[in-house]
Scaffold this motif. Structure first.
Motif, PDB file in Angstrom:
ATOM      1  N   TYR A  37      -3.638  -2.480   1.675  1.00 48.51           N
ATOM      2  CA  TYR A  37      -3.587  -1.499   0.599  1.00 48.51           C
ATOM      3  C   TYR A  37      -2.788  -0.298   1.106  1.00 48.51           C
ATOM      4  CZ  TYR A  37      -7.381  -3.777  -2.013  1.00 48.51           C
ATOM      5  OH  TYR A  37      -8.143  -4.655  -2.734  1.00 48.51           O
ATOM      6  N   ARG A  38      -2.363   0.525   0.168  1.00 48.02           N
ATOM      7  CA  ARG A  38      -1.755   1.783   0.550  1.00 48.02           C
ATOM      8  C   ARG A  38      -2.211   2.873  -0.409  1.00 48.02           C
ATOM      9  NH1 ARG A  38       4.672   0.818  -0.992  1.00 48.02           N
ATOM     10  NH2 ARG A  38       4.440   0.975  -3.278  1.00 48.02           N
ATOM     11  N   ARG A  39      -2.181   4.089   0.103  1.00 45.50           N
ATOM     12  CA  ARG A  39      -2.503   5.250  -0.728  1.00 45.50           C
ATOM     13  C   ARG A  39      -1.519   6.358  -0.400  1.00 45.50           C
ATOM     14  NH1 ARG A  39      -8.485   7.027  -1.468  1.00 45.50           N
ATOM     15  NH2 ARG A  39      -8.251   5.891  -3.415  1.00 45.50           N
ATOM     16  N   GLN A  44      -3.412   6.647  -6.692  1.00 47.01           N
ATOM     17  CA  GLN A  44      -4.558   5.788  -6.431  1.00 47.01           C
ATOM     18  C   GLN A  44      -4.204   4.744  -5.381  1.00 47.01           C
ATOM     19  OE1 GLN A  44      -5.699   4.181 -10.288  1.00 47.01           O
ATOM     20  NE2 GLN A  44      -7.234   5.784 -10.534  1.00 47.01           N
ATOM     21  N   ARG A  45      -5.238   4.198  -4.787  1.00 48.06           N
ATOM     22  CA  ARG A  45      -5.025   3.116  -3.837  1.00 48.06           C
ATOM     23  C   ARG A  45      -4.370   1.931  -4.541  1.00 48.06           C
ATOM     24  NH1 ARG A  45     -10.404   1.232  -1.376  1.00 48.06           N
ATOM     25  NH2 ARG A  45     -10.509   0.026  -3.317  1.00 48.06           N
ATOM     26  N   GLU A  46      -3.439   1.296  -3.862  1.00 48.32           N
ATOM     27  CA  GLU A  46      -2.641   0.229  -4.458  1.00 48.32           C
ATOM     28  C   GLU A  46      -2.645  -0.987  -3.544  1.00 48.32           C
ATOM     29  OE1 GLU A  46       2.034  -0.361  -5.872  1.00 48.32           O
ATOM     30  OE2 GLU A  46       1.466   1.267  -4.520  1.00 48.32           O
ATOM     31  N   TYR A  93      -1.193   3.131   5.018  1.00 52.16           N
ATOM     32  CA  TYR A  93      -1.436   1.717   4.770  1.00 52.16           C
ATOM     33  C   TYR A  93      -2.728   1.300   5.474  1.00 52.16           C
ATOM     34  CZ  TYR A  93       3.145   1.212   2.665  1.00 52.16           C
ATOM     35  OH  TYR A  93       4.230   1.312   1.823  1.00 52.16           O
ATOM     36  N   TYR A  94      -3.597   0.642   4.718  1.00 52.52           N
ATOM     37  CA  TYR A  94      -4.901   0.248   5.214  1.00 52.52           C
ATOM     38  C   TYR A  94      -5.053  -1.267   5.191  1.00 52.52           C
ATOM     39  CZ  TYR A  94      -6.201   5.125   4.379  1.00 52.52           C
ATOM     40  OH  TYR A  94      -6.267   6.493   4.374  1.00 52.52           O
ATOM     41  N   TRP A 111     -12.713  -2.037   6.767  1.00 48.06           N
ATOM     42  CA  TRP A 111     -11.464  -1.304   6.603  1.00 48.06           C
ATOM     43  C   TRP A 111     -10.967  -0.792   7.949  1.00 48.06           C
ATOM     44  CZ3 TRP A 111      -8.844  -0.641   2.016  1.00 48.06           C
ATOM     45  CH2 TRP A 111      -9.523  -1.014   0.849  1.00 48.06           C
TER      46      TRP A 111
END
Length: 121
Positions: A37-39, A44-46, A93-94, A111
């Motif tokens: 994911y990225r924010r 919002q988180r995507e 980026y997560y 996470w």
């Protein structure tokens, strides 16, 4: 203790490439879906990419054609190859994964700490 450890972020010029890595450290029983994911600030988180345990891959619309995701189940890792980066790709980026630590446990959501990607114009 199970942790997700990300690496590979950094500063790159527009049009450049980066490869992000996510490794699951610690002993686990099962590793299910893995996601990137990225924010970005103010957004919002995507979802960037998702890979199931049997390899079914989904790539987010905003990065489709520029991003390739892969995973190595034996190494408990997932990779994100990003090419032709744009300033709008700038974000933290997560890595995220569904993990059962032991046979006795239910699956939990884990996470990573996040890795910063900055794309300059």
């Amino acid at each position: 203790q199970v942790q997700l450890v990300e690496s590979g972020g950094g500063l790159v010029q527009a049009g450049g490439s980066l490869r992000l890595s996510c490794v699951v450290s610690g002993s686990i029983f099962t590793l299910n879906v893995m996601n990137w994911y990225r924010r970005a600030p103010g957004h919002q988180r995507e979802l960037v990419a998702r890979i199931t345990s049997d390899g079914f891959t989904t790539i987010g619309d905003s990065v489709k054609g520029r991003v390739t995701a892969s995973r190595d189940n034996a190494e408990k890792s997932m990779y994100l190859q990003m090419n032709n980066l744009k300033p709008e790709d700038t974000a933290v980026y997560y890595c995220n994964a569904g993990i059962r630590e032991s046979m006795r446990d239910f699956e939990s959501d884990y996470w990573g700490q996040g890795t910063q990607v900055t794309v300059s114009s």
